[in-house]
Scaffold this active site. Structure first.
Site, PDB file in Angstrom:
ATOM      1  N   TRP A 132      19.692  59.693  -7.456  1.00 13.37           N
ATOM      2  CA  TRP A 132      18.081  59.836  -7.159  1.00 13.37           C
ATOM      3  C   TRP A 132      17.380  60.574  -8.386  1.00 13.37           C
ATOM      4  O   TRP A 132      15.910  60.153  -8.284  1.00 13.37           O
ATOM      5  CB  TRP A 132      17.581  60.078  -5.929  1.00 13.37           C
ATOM      6  CG  TRP A 132      18.538  59.281  -4.823  1.00 13.37           C
ATOM      7  CD1 TRP A 132      17.739  58.751  -4.440  1.00 13.37           C
ATOM      8  CD2 TRP A 132      20.030  60.028  -4.344  1.00 13.37           C
ATOM      9  NE1 TRP A 132      19.207  57.854  -3.132  1.00 13.37           N
ATOM     10  CE2 TRP A 132      19.991  59.570  -3.458  1.00 13.37           C
ATOM     11  CE3 TRP A 132      20.568  60.708  -4.553  1.00 13.37           C
ATOM     12  CZ2 TRP A 132      21.482  59.170  -2.799  1.00 13.37           C
ATOM     13  CZ3 TRP A 132      22.146  60.818  -3.548  1.00 13.37           C
ATOM     14  CH2 TRP A 132      22.474  59.554  -2.392  1.00 13.37           C
ATOM     15  N   ASP A 133      18.300  60.681  -9.614  1.00 12.95           N
ATOM     16  CA  ASP A 133      17.476  61.732 -10.224  1.00 12.95           C
ATOM     17  C   ASP A 133      16.880  63.170 -10.070  1.00 12.95           C
ATOM     18  O   ASP A 133      15.876  63.393 -10.215  1.00 12.95           O
ATOM     19  CB  ASP A 133      16.441  60.737 -11.247  1.00 12.95           C
ATOM     20  CG  ASP A 133      16.414  61.639 -12.207  1.00 12.95           C
ATOM     21  OD1 ASP A 133      17.058  62.513 -13.101  1.00 12.95           O
ATOM     22  OD2 ASP A 133      15.451  61.216 -13.444  1.00 12.95           O
ATOM     23  N   TYR A 134      18.183  63.298  -9.237  1.00 15.05           N
ATOM     24  CA  TYR A 134      17.494  65.036  -8.419  1.00 15.05           C
ATOM     25  C   TYR A 134      18.374  65.720  -8.942  1.00 15.05           C
ATOM     26  O   TYR A 134      19.008  66.219  -8.466  1.00 15.05           O
ATOM     27  CB  TYR A 134      18.261  64.261  -6.822  1.00 15.05           C
ATOM     28  CG  TYR A 134      16.594  63.713  -5.928  1.00 15.05           C
ATOM     29  CD1 TYR A 134      15.839  63.528  -5.819  1.00 15.05           C
ATOM     30  CD2 TYR A 134      17.258  63.420  -4.552  1.00 15.05           C
ATOM     31  CE1 TYR A 134      14.415  63.148  -5.497  1.00 15.05           C
ATOM     32  CE2 TYR A 134      16.426  62.792  -3.730  1.00 15.05           C
ATOM     33  CZ  TYR A 134      15.292  62.457  -4.228  1.00 15.05           C
ATOM     34  OH  TYR A 134      14.264  61.960  -2.984  1.00 15.05           O
ATOM     35  N   ASP A 135      18.517  65.609 -10.715  1.00 17.19           N
ATOM     36  CA  ASP A 135      18.692  67.099 -10.888  1.00 17.19           C
ATOM     37  C   ASP A 135      18.113  68.105 -10.650  1.00 17.19           C
ATOM     38  O   ASP A 135      16.512  68.222 -10.315  1.00 17.19           O
ATOM     39  CB  ASP A 135      18.719  66.903 -12.615  1.00 17.19           C
ATOM     40  CG  ASP A 135      16.618  66.996 -12.972  1.00 17.19           C
ATOM     41  OD1 ASP A 135      16.768  65.910 -12.007  1.00 17.19           O
ATOM     42  OD2 ASP A 135      16.786  66.947 -14.715  1.00 17.19           O
TER      43      ASP A 135
END
Length: 672
Positions: free
Chosen positions: A350-353
């Site tokens: 989810w591009d939850y960096d």
């Protein structure tokens, strides 16, 4: 956060059609920025100096100022007393459209030091704004830099140098073209003792195959003892095989490399090698630490929040939990060895960096105070761990999350959730009944759109059908982090409440879909080396309006000792999105963090209107706002000097967010 986040002027038309009263409109005055500065009130004799020596005030990232002259009773008397202009808005650079001004200055005695997006460093008088020196790193104007920002600089004192010797005090700055530069704090000249030229090339410490890649430094270095440590940002959507996200540590005096660390196990003896397939780890990249680092000098630890392995939205080429990616990592400052690590997102799709600086704090429990590290996240969750051991301060539950329906993908079956505090953004699935709009027309569009997409709550995997990501990849929280009031035990967080739509595109169809013209204001990424490309955009109607009800951005205060939210209020209006001198108090997406002061105030810019605001930390009531000449997508700082308290913020706008551009650093102080 793309052009699609700019709200259309139709928003105001819709408000008129339906009646402004029905939507709880907060009409704002037609105030405009004035170049006329107010004379400050007389200096207050005996008011002690209060500094701001590091990017976030202290090594633990508190964003707290002990200055108290400005308080709830007199904050309405704040006005700009000096302005400094950098002269940089991006002209002449290929990447000018991405230009931002996100810097937070540091204060050394009577001098402020700060940096610009294209790596100019300034020293100015903290009481008048007069320039003392400037330095230009001379980066190449032609490349398309993945990010165009620089949030600050670091300071170090050479205890072995003689008084009066050049470079006794040094300013360290990272650059977009992967350099670490050491400057004399007194003159702005390069420190030749540092690596012989005053700079090191970060890529020189990497393997040959990674040296040609971009490692832009956007967050300030940190210093612990005589070691300077920094990470970098990297594009992570483009393809599967990318450079390794690396943290470097250098001798602050000589510039010699002391150690480097990366999250992905390229060596079979790495502590996380068993969590990866060797052939996939050998070609997977990133998991970089682009957000600000924190240090604990007493314990000799460096705290880093890492990002996702590449690419963001398909993990079939990096199966497993991807341990140490999307993790809070404590590294031993002397060696770079891991003291402990806690993964916050398993197998990120989810591009939850992890974008925010870890905040070091002490939380009251059982009659004492426990040393902890607090980590805000894009998911709107605050994770809290014991600083020495990494054990959760609040228990963490592994909860089942939706499975992937994409061939070749194996989403991790659970994700970690802290039992406290509660999430600051919604996590539930979206249904047609959640559709929002200003008229039946756009509300009906949103109903159809939501019904066509997959939505099972947070961590619903990307799909070919299209998935609603809630919150979106911008957050929740982002790089602004939190403010921490140790006396009140309160953390203050800026969060976005804005879902995105993400869809995977089979490789053979990618170019056709991208060139079809059917997806305006949509970001595409090829995700080379995988079977799927990707498209994403905010969840909007054709009016350019969000399909979810406001607020779309909030400011919240959390009692970390009790693990509960104290208050949460909208942050930002549509004042500067419509072109009209009034707006709707709907809250907007925003980038930048809060400043907390001993005067009981929270200062924040961040929102997509051009204001710096002050809130009562106990109640969340907005007590003051000051007009800015450009977007305030930066974190403010404060200090007391010469009998006055100053509140300083960079106002330069944000290219990708679409706020007003500028080159201003402003100082506010009490006026008569």
């Amino acid at each position: 956060m793309t052009r699609a986040l700019k709200f259309a002027a139709k928003l105001l038309l819709g408000a008129v059609v339906l009646g402004v009263a029905a939507f709880g409109v907060a009409w704002l005055t037609a105030d405009r920025w004035s170049n006329e500065l107010a004379p400050p009130a007389a200096a207050e004799p005996g008011l002690p100096d209060v500094g701001w020596p590091l990017y976030a005030s202290d090594a633990g990232g508190s964003h707290f100022s002990g200055a108290w002259q400005v308080n709830r009773e007199n904050v309405e008397r704040l006005a700009p007393v000096w302005v400094f202009r950098t002269g940089e808005t991006g002209e002449g650079y290929t990447s000018a459209y991405k230009h931002t001004f996100q810097a937070t200055p540091i204060l050394l005695r009577s001098t402020l030091y700060f940096s610009t997006a294209f790596n100019r460093v300034f020293a100015i008088d903290a009481e008048t704004g007069a320039e003392r020196w400037r330095f230009d790193a001379g980066i190449d104007r032609e490349p398309h830099y993945t990010e165009v920002s620089n949030r600050g600089v670091a300071h170090w004192v050479d205890r072995e140098a003689r008084v009066g010797q050049p470079c006794l005090e040094r300013i360290f700055a990272g650059t977009l073209d992967s350099r670490l530069i050491a400057l004399d704090a007194a003159t702005g000249q390069r420190c030749g003792q540092f690596a012989g030229t005053g700079e090191v090339d970060l890529r020189a410490a990497l393997r040959e195959e990674d040296r040609g890649r971009a490692y832009p430094v956007t967050s300030p270095p940190v210093v612990i003892g005589d070691t300077v440590v920094l990470g970098s940002g990297m594009i992570d959507n483009w393809k599967a095989h990318l450079g390794l996200g690396t943290i470097w540590a250098y001798d602050a005096r000589s510039g010699a490399l002391r150690w480097k660390w990366h999250a992905i196990p390229r060596e079979p003896n790495s502590d996380n090698a068993a969590d990866w397939l060797p052939e996939q780890a050998a070609r997977t990249g990133t998991a970089n630490a682009w957000s600000p680092l924190s240090v604990d000098p007493e314990r000799g630890l460096v705290f880093a929040a890492t990002g996702s392995a590449s690419p963001d939205y398909f993990g079939g080429e990096r199966l497993g939990n991807n341990r140490h990616a999307n993790s809070l990592v404590a590294l031993e400052a002397a060696s770079g060895q891991i003291a402990w690590s806690q993964q916050i997102v398993h197998h990120d799709l989810w591009d939850y960096d992890l974008p925010a600086q870890p905040t070091l704090a002490e939380i009251e429990r059982g009659g004492g105070r426990v040393p902890v590290v607090i980590l805000p996240t894009k998911m709107g969750l605050l994770f809290t761990f014991h600083r020495e051991t990494g054990e959760p301060f609040y228990a963490i539950e592994e909860r089942p999350v939706p499975a992937s329906d994409v061939p070749g993908e194996q989403a991790w079956p659970t994700q970690p959730f802290p039992v406290a505090p509660p999430s600051l953004v919604p996590h539930r699935a979206m249904t047609e009944n959640d559709a929002w709009g200003l008229t039946p027309i756009d509300r009906g569009e949103c109903r159809k759109l939501i019904a066509s997409l997959r939505s099972e709550g947070i961590y619903t995997p990307p799909s070919i059908q299209g998935t609603i990501m809630i919150p979106g990849n911008g957050g929740g929280s982002n790089w602004g982090g939190i403010g921490w009031d140790s006396q009140r035990q309160v953390a203050v967080a800026n969060t976005m409440h804005f879902p995105f739509v993400v869809a995977l595109i089979p490789r053979d169809d990618f170019e056709t879909v991208r060139e079809s013209g059917l997806y305006a204001d949509t970001e595409f990424s090829p995700q080379l080396g995988t079977p799927f490309g990707m498209r994403r955009k905010p969840l909007l109607s054709s009016w350019g309006m969000p399909c979810v009800k406001p607020p779309w951005g909030t400011l919240a205060a959390v009692d970390m000792a009790a693990g509960k939210t104290l208050w949460q209020v909208p942050l930002g209006t549509t004042r500067d999105l419509s072109g009209l001198p009034f707006g709707l108090n709907y809250g907007t997406p925003g980038l930048g963090g809060p400043l907390v002061t001993a005067g009981g105030l929270v200062f924040i810019g961040a929102a997509m209107d051009d204001y710096l605001r002050a809130f009562d930390i106990d109640t969340g009531e907005q007590l003051w706002r000051g007009r800015l000449p450009a977007g305030g997508q930066a974190t403010p700082m404060s200090y007391q000097l010469g009998g006055r308290q100053y509140v300083v913020i960079a106002a330069g706008g944000h290219g990708s967010l679409g706020t007003r551009r500028g080159d201003y650093l402003l100082a506010f102080a009490l006026t008569n």
